[in-house]
Structure formats: C-alpha cells, structure tokens
Design an enzyme around this catalytic site. Sequence first.
Site, PDB file in Angstrom:
ATOM      1  N   LYS A 261       0.815  -1.223   0.000  1.00 56.66           N
ATOM      2  CA  LYS A 261       0.000   0.000   0.000  1.00 56.66           C
ATOM      3  C   LYS A 261       0.841   1.263   0.000  1.00 56.66           C
ATOM      4  CE  LYS A 261      -4.407  -1.637   1.554  1.00 56.66           C
ATOM      5  NZ  LYS A 261      -5.562  -1.514   2.410  1.00 56.66           N
TER       6      LYS A 261
ATOM      7  N   LYS B 193      -4.273  -8.710  -6.351  1.00 55.73           N
ATOM      8  CA  LYS B 193      -5.522  -8.927  -5.612  1.00 55.73           C
ATOM      9  C   LYS B 193      -6.605  -7.942  -6.044  1.00 55.73           C
ATOM     10  CE  LYS B 193      -6.379  -7.326  -1.444  1.00 55.73           C
ATOM     11  NZ  LYS B 193      -6.903  -7.063  -0.099  1.00 55.73           N
TER      12      LYS B 193
ATOM     13  N   LYS C  20     -11.082  -2.993  -3.379  1.00 54.99           N
ATOM     14  CA  LYS C  20     -12.154  -2.009  -3.602  1.00 54.99           C
ATOM     15  C   LYS C  20     -11.614  -0.615  -3.865  1.00 54.99           C
ATOM     16  CE  LYS C  20     -13.447  -2.750   1.131  1.00 54.99           C
ATOM     17  NZ  LYS C  20     -12.189  -2.466   1.810  1.00 54.99           N
TER      18      LYS C  20
HETATM   19  N1  AQP Z   1      -9.554 -10.018  -3.365  1.00 61.21           N
HETATM   20  C1  AQP Z   1      -9.902 -10.618  -2.242  1.00 61.21           C
HETATM   21  N2  AQP Z   1     -10.076 -11.966  -2.208  1.00 61.21           N
HETATM   22  C2  AQP Z   1     -10.440 -12.587  -1.062  1.00 61.21           C
HETATM   23  N3  AQP Z   1     -10.654 -11.935   0.111  1.00 61.21           N
HETATM   24  C3  AQP Z   1     -10.501 -10.588   0.112  1.00 61.21           C
HETATM   25  N4  AQP Z   1     -10.645  -9.659   1.067  1.00 61.21           N
HETATM   26  C4  AQP Z   1     -10.384  -8.440   0.556  1.00 61.21           C
HETATM   27  N5  AQP Z   1     -10.080  -8.546  -0.743  1.00 61.21           N
HETATM   28  C5  AQP Z   1     -10.129  -9.869  -1.042  1.00 61.21           C
HETATM   29  C6  AQP Z   1     -11.044  -9.961   2.429  1.00 61.21           C
HETATM   30  O1  AQP Z   1     -12.031  -9.019   2.814  1.00 61.21           O
HETATM   31  C7  AQP Z   1     -11.868  -8.741   4.208  1.00 61.21           C
HETATM   32  C8  AQP Z   1     -11.853  -7.273   4.477  1.00 61.21           C
HETATM   33  O2  AQP Z   1     -10.874  -6.612   3.790  1.00 61.21           O
HETATM   34  P1  AQP Z   1     -10.566  -5.091   4.094  1.00 61.21           P
HETATM   35  O3  AQP Z   1     -11.396  -4.199   3.295  1.00 61.21           O
HETATM   36  O4  AQP Z   1     -10.624  -4.820   5.555  1.00 61.21           O
HETATM   37  O5  AQP Z   1      -9.072  -4.994   3.706  1.00 61.21           O
HETATM   38  P2  AQP Z   1      -8.389  -5.381   2.375  1.00 61.21           P
HETATM   39  O6  AQP Z   1      -7.963  -6.816   2.465  1.00 61.21           O
HETATM   40  O7  AQP Z   1      -7.294  -4.364   2.185  1.00 61.21           O
HETATM   41  O8  AQP Z   1      -9.534  -5.238   1.278  1.00 61.21           O
HETATM   42  P3  AQP Z   1      -9.540  -4.372  -0.037  1.00 61.21           P
HETATM   43  O9  AQP Z   1     -10.821  -4.628  -0.750  1.00 61.21           O
HETATM   44  O10 AQP Z   1      -8.267  -4.633  -0.765  1.00 61.21           O
HETATM   45  O11 AQP Z   1      -9.601  -2.925   0.554  1.00 61.21           O
HETATM   46  P4  AQP Z   1      -8.696  -1.677   0.199  1.00 61.21           P
HETATM   47  O12 AQP Z   1      -8.732  -1.538  -1.296  1.00 61.21           O
HETATM   48  O13 AQP Z   1      -9.317  -0.538   0.916  1.00 61.21           O
HETATM   49  O14 AQP Z   1      -7.332  -1.996   0.738  1.00 61.21           O
HETATM   50  C9  AQP Z   1     -10.608  -9.444   4.677  1.00 61.21           C
HETATM   51  O15 AQP Z   1     -10.995 -10.638   5.342  1.00 61.21           O
HETATM   52  C10 AQP Z   1      -9.895  -9.743   3.409  1.00 61.21           C
HETATM   53  O16 AQP Z   1      -9.101 -10.900   3.532  1.00 61.21           O
END
Ligand code: AQP
Length: 344
Positions: free
Chosen positions: A121, A204, A207
């Site tokens: 990040k 990955k 969002k």
């Molecule tokens: N691509 C993914 N595949 C499987 N699991 C995922 N998770 C996120 N993306 C995937 C799971 O969703 C939960 C919450 O995630 P989060 O929003 O707290 O943090 P993150 O992992 O950083 O998710 P994002 O979507 O990538 O958010 P941003 O873009 O804001 O950083 C976790 O259980 C995660 O494993």
Amino acid sequence: MTQQTRIFSGIQPTNNLTVGNYLGAIKNWVSLQSQGQSNENQVENLFCIVDLHAITVPQDPTLLHKATLETAATYLASGINPKQSSIFIQSHVRAHTELAWLLSCMTPMGWLNRMTQFKDKAGKNREKAGLGLYAYPTLMAADILLYQTTHVPVGDDQKQHVEMTRDLAQSFNHHYNEDTFTIPEPVIQGEAKRIMSLRDGTKKMSKSDPSGFSRIHLTDSPEDIAQKIKKAKTDLAPLPDSIVELEDRPEAKNLITLYAAFQNMTIDSALKNVAGQNFASFKPQLTEVIISALTPIRENIATYMNDQSELMDILNNGSEKASHIAEKTINDVKETMGFVKENN
Ligand code: AQP
C-alpha cells in the site's frame, strides 16, 4: 469448534464492497454463523465495520460516512443476522484505540517491517505514508484481542496480520505471566481465498484499486457486471478440465474461481461443466451466475439504505454488546500492566 467460540472479523469501509470481500470474507461469516446455530456449544459472532482502519489512507468524509453505513447494510443484505451476530462500527467502541496504543508499545518495529500489506500500500511512497498505515496490524490485533476472539475468518491476504496478532498475544501473556489474551486462530475457507483483479490476474482485487474495471462491486447493476466480465483479461486457450492446468493462467483461474465460488462448487467440478469452452462462450455463463447471486444482495442493500432507522438500531445494539466485552478486556489489560484504576 470448542466451547465458548467467539468469532470476530471486519471490513474497511473504503468503498463499496467487492466480490473479493464477499467471497473471501462475508460469505464465510454467514456459513460460520449458521454452523454456530447448529452447534450446541455457545458461539458468539462479532462483525465490525472497521472505519478506524479506513483512515489509514486519506478518505473523503462524505464518502467515508456513506461507505460505513453501506458496509453495514451489505453485511445484513448478505445474510448476517443481527439476532445471531453483533454488527457494529469500530469507532463506536473506544477501547479499540486504547488497546491499540497499549499494544503498539509492545510491538517490535521489526514485526511491522515484515508486513507485506504496508509494502504494497505504501509502494514507493514509504517516506510519505502515515504512521497509521504502518501501525495498522497493531490496531487489527487490538480489534481481535479485545473480544477474546477464538476464530478470525479472513481472506488469505490477511493471514499475516492474524499471525502477528497471535505473536503479540503470546508475547503479552508471557511478559506478564498471565493468560490475559485468548490466542486466536485464522479461519481461511472456501474456494475463493484470494480473488484477483479482472485486469491483472497476479494482483488482488481491491475495492480501492484506481481501475473500476478491475473489480465487481456488490452494488453493481447487471449491465455493469456484464460489461466488466466482457472486458476482463483472458488468454486464448480453451478452459482445461483440471485445476493443475490453470497454474500459469492466472486470469483464467480467477474467472473459473468466481464461477465455482458463486455456485458453491469446487474448481475441479466447475471445470467439468465448462472444459473445452473458449472465453466467448464461458463469459456469458459467468455473467449470469454473478448477476443471479448479486441481485438479491444489491436489492437488500438498497432497502436498508433507503430507510436507515433499522440499520442504526442494529448498529447501536451491536456496539452496546461489543462494548460490554471490550470494557472487561481493557480493564484487565490495564490492571495487569500496572495502571491505577479510577476512583481507587
Ligand atoms: N480479493 C480478495 N479476495 C479474497 N478476500 C478478500 N478480502 C479483501 N479482498 C479480497 C477480504 O475481505 C476482508 C476485508 O478486507 P478489508 O477491506 O478490511 O481490507 P483489504 O484486504 O485491504 O480489502 P480491499 O478490498 O483490498 O480494501 P482496500 O482496497 O481498501 O485496501 C478481509 O478478510 C480480506 O481478507
């Protein structure tokens, strides 16, 4: 599961949730919730909207406010039942930030330096990244340990943070020679442990990825879903009949994973249905599967967002229950560490 199972997990309200968040997290929470119902031992579920984590990168206040409520609506719309689970907003329970500070004083910098999410990040801008982004795993450890959590259902990307939480809990218990914290287990289930970007099968799905075409939101219209799948990167070979042959085809593997996960199938049995097909014939079938799974969720989210009074009641009730558990832990931790109690 053993007696007094307590499940905790959360999602950052950084944007509308994606199918990655749904398949990697929420769908598994719903199945753990129903396993808990059929378990004769007591199972307690806590599902949090982790707004304090969201601000580790800059947020627009109006969008953060909307995304926080929409994330709560998404939990409910996806099948989290407020009678069986507490749903609450992290910043409504003040003990999260308090415990995060206490734990951060015991977190070696070397542990944080090893966290791959910070490296991903912060990217090349490490010097400019906020302290909060660096300390994120300690706040996550506080979230989990505050509730004496036994099981943490997460996607594969969060496994490293849960492992650091275990190390921190063990180190605290050892240092003070007390069993202050329960040592939590990560629970990583299902076929969709890591859903990848639709534009790059080695990255990955996130969002907050700058490209809207990299992901499918749970609130996307059927037309948007169809367009995103149509544009999703693929290769020229037909689909094989076993998963082993997908190892060096990340985009193809990702699309078949979505197809399997939304139908509760293994990847191998999904491949039996579509082996030999090219993407021109597979993509419309995948689109149908996603649309039929997401349509009821999208409609339920809209219902909760149109009249937010029920949503707010559920969140208030959730934070009341969560605060009750959190207060006990934070008081025990402070006493163990030697802090003087108020009114003594
Ligand atoms: N691509 C993914 N595949 C499987 N699991 C995922 N998770 C996120 N993306 C995937 C799971 O969703 C939960 C919450 O995630 P989060 O929003 O707290 O943090 P993150 O992992 O950083 O998710 P994002 O979507 O990538 O958010 P941003 O873009 O804001 O950083 C976790 O259980 C995660 O494993």
